[in-house]
Scaffold this active site. Structure first.
Site, PDB file in Angstrom:
ATOM      1  N   LYS A  14      71.377  -1.726  18.123  1.00  0.00           N
ATOM      2  CA  LYS A  14      72.771  -1.748  18.567  1.00  0.00           C
ATOM      3  C   LYS A  14      73.423  -2.999  18.014  1.00  0.00           C
ATOM      4  CE  LYS A  14      71.816  -4.068  22.988  1.00  0.00           C
ATOM      5  NZ  LYS A  14      72.468  -5.327  23.281  1.00  0.00           N
ATOM      6  N   HIS A  22      58.569  -8.228  13.792  1.00  0.00           N
ATOM      7  CA  HIS A  22      59.104  -8.375  12.439  1.00  0.00           C
ATOM      8  C   HIS A  22      58.554  -9.646  11.789  1.00  0.00           C
ATOM      9  CE1 HIS A  22      62.004  -5.122  13.114  1.00  0.00           C
ATOM     10  NE2 HIS A  22      62.234  -5.160  11.814  1.00  0.00           N
TER      11      HIS A  22
HETATM   12  S1  SF4 Z   1      72.701  -3.186  28.892  1.00  0.00           S
HETATM   13 FE1  SF4 Z   1      72.678  -5.419  29.070  1.00  0.00          FE
HETATM   14  S2  SF4 Z   1      70.550  -5.938  29.429  1.00  0.00           S
HETATM   15 FE2  SF4 Z   1      70.590  -3.848  28.626  1.00  0.00          FE
HETATM   16  S3  SF4 Z   1      70.356  -4.042  26.403  1.00  0.00           S
HETATM   17 FE3  SF4 Z   1      72.545  -4.060  26.829  1.00  0.00          FE
HETATM   18  S4  SF4 Z   1      73.083  -6.246  27.010  1.00  0.00           S
HETATM   19 FE4  SF4 Z   1      70.874  -6.079  27.196  1.00  0.00          FE
END
Ligand code: SF4
Lengths: 280, 197
Positions: free
Chosen positions: B103, B38
């Protein structure tokens, strides 16, 4: 005195970082199964199912369960009757990490410098924690810790008047702020007392406890119970989409502290809690 | 909550058909970019250079995959946390990007941007990188190869599973979903969205 060659430590670490990324330990899969029996939200159930399918694929195909294969945390409990031979321990640990991450097709996520930000391309440096303990063995524990959950961790130097209520509020708020960012359901590691850095270390080390095992002191075990109940009232749920299981476990470790102080550190760990250990 | 199937590049009509809370399955080409990519893209724009892919209707996936094992198309490929891209997202939306996948929470400015530009924020399951990789049929680096895992890749996906968090009319599924399950005596309540209708 017993001689332990540092190459043996390097080889062990190379194996453990791969195993950790491919296969969850049973304490974690058991905690996820418990979450499935407790989660009331259908969307939360759907996420937990994806998490289970995912770790099953990772295990059978020997591929990393998460693309963030983490910072290698290496905890060494070195018996005081051990004589380490064959060269530098720190170099051996980093050699083990570099070999394991390369062999396992794991992601190289480490940089040389936090501002200049050049990838070291071998996932070093490892974070090394050493303790000298009685005996003539070396216990090697590895935790491949993701960045997303680590970034949501917090530390606060509370005034002693804040007491348990103040500490509890800070811990619950930290989890609420982390929300979906940290990939819940979470393992929440808490360190209370000591000083600034000691509290953070206690929080980190609490994550190594068998997931969900209560603190041996009943008073602190009750506080852990209180915390997990408060955290699971938040409604955050698996991946923050809403639900009744936000934390798989809360582990608290405490230590004595100065009359002026009440340090509280919250180290957040995601459901991809990748830890392994071996004894040499 | 509905199941919606969309094909990239996204049209305005497709975007309008996605509502917060929908399960959204994506088919077609999507582009990977995270922090470092980015930053480079914004530098390219500032220098008057063109971006490494056609941004009209494009979908960006915040991911830095693991390297493929021999015989694999891609390694593990789950989402990274989105707020780190908040600084760059408004400009990407101005460039015509219609969907981003990651996320976690977004800033108020970014949420307002989804409404203003008619775009959607989708999330996939963090930590499910091995499962998500199964929907990726092709992967090729299209820019910034030196960034390794952070290079821009074109992924060809088939029914890549996501959930819509922010739609183009201000819907906020984190708030809606969590509000349903928060207990009345919880110490912290889900954060009310500021933007929205
Ligand atoms: S599961 Fe844990 S290591 Fe994997 S993306 Fe999510 S926070 Fe990061």
């Amino acid at each position: 005195m017993r001689d332990v060659h540092v190459d043996q430590i390097a080889e062990t670490i190379a194996r453990l970082v791969q195993d950790a990324n491919f296969k969850l330990e049973q304490d974690v899969t058991d905690a996820i199964s418990r979450a499935k029996s407790l989660e009331e939200a259908p969307v939360g159930q759907a996420i937990l199912l994806q998490i289970t399918e995912n770790y099953t694929i990772a295990d059978t195909e020997r591929v990393p369960m998460c693309q963030d294969t983490g910072v290698a945390l290496v905890f060494l409990e070195i018996g005081q009757d051990v004589h380490l031979v064959g060269g530098s321990l720190t170099e051996a640990v980093n050699r083990g990490v570099a070999t394991g991450y390369k062999e396992g097709y794991l992601r190289m996520s480490m940089l040389n410098d936090p501002i200049n930000r050049v990838n070291t391309k071998d996932n070093t440096p490892a974070m090394i924690y050493t303790d000298i303990v009685p005996g003539d063995q070396v216990k090697v524990k590895v935790d491949c810790k993701g960045g997303g959950s680590e970034n949501m961790s917090q530390l606060k130097m509370l005034p002693p008047s804040a007491g348990w209520e103040g500490a509890k509020r800070f811990i619950v708020e930290t989890v609420a702020n982390a929300g979906p960012n940290a990939c819940p359901p979470l393992i929440v590691g808490v360190g209370i007392g000591g000083n600034f850095d000691k509290s953070a270390l206690l929080a980190k080390k609490s994550l190594l406890r068998h997931v969900g095992a209560p603190h041996p002191d009943p008073e602190w075990a009750a506080r852990e119970q209180e915390l997990i109940e408060e955290i699971n009232k938040l409604g955050v749920g698996p991946m923050g989409l809403g639900g009744t299981v936000t934390a798989l476990a809360v582990h608290v470790e405490f230590f004595g502290c100065h009359i002026t102080a009440l340090p509280v550190a919250v180290n957040i760990e995601c459901h991809s809690h990748r830890h392994k250990e071996a004894v040499l | 909550m509905a199941k919606v199937y969309i094909t990239t590049p996204l049209t305005e009509e497709q975007v309008r058909g996605v509502k917060a809370g929908d399960e959204v399955y994506i088919t077609g080409a999507i582009y990977t970019a995270r922090d470092a990519a980015h930053k480079r893209m914004i530098e390219d724009l500032e220098a008057g250079r063109s971006l490494p892919f056609d941004t009209q209707g494009a979908v960006i996936y915040y991911v830095g995959p693991t390297p493929p094992k021999p015989g694999q198309v891609i390694g593990s490929a789950g989402p990274t946390t989105s707020y780190r891209m908040d600084k760059f997202t408004p400009e990407m939306l101005r460039q015509g990007v219609k969907g981003v996948i990651g996320k976690g929470y977004r800033s108020d400015e970014v949420k307002a941007g989804f409404v203003e530009h008619g775009a959607v924020y989708l999330v996939s399951t963090g930590g499910a990188g091995a499962l998500l990789a199964r929907t990726i049929e092709q992967a090729e680096v299209v820019a910034y190869e030196d960034l390794g895992a952070e290079a821009v890749r074109r992924l060809t996906v088939k029914e890549f599973p996501t959930v819509c968090i922010h739609d183009a009319s201000g819907g906020d599924q984190y708030y809606t979903g969590q509000s349903q399950w928060v207990k009345p005596d919880a110490m912290v309540k889900p954060k009310k969205p500021e933007a929205g209708e």
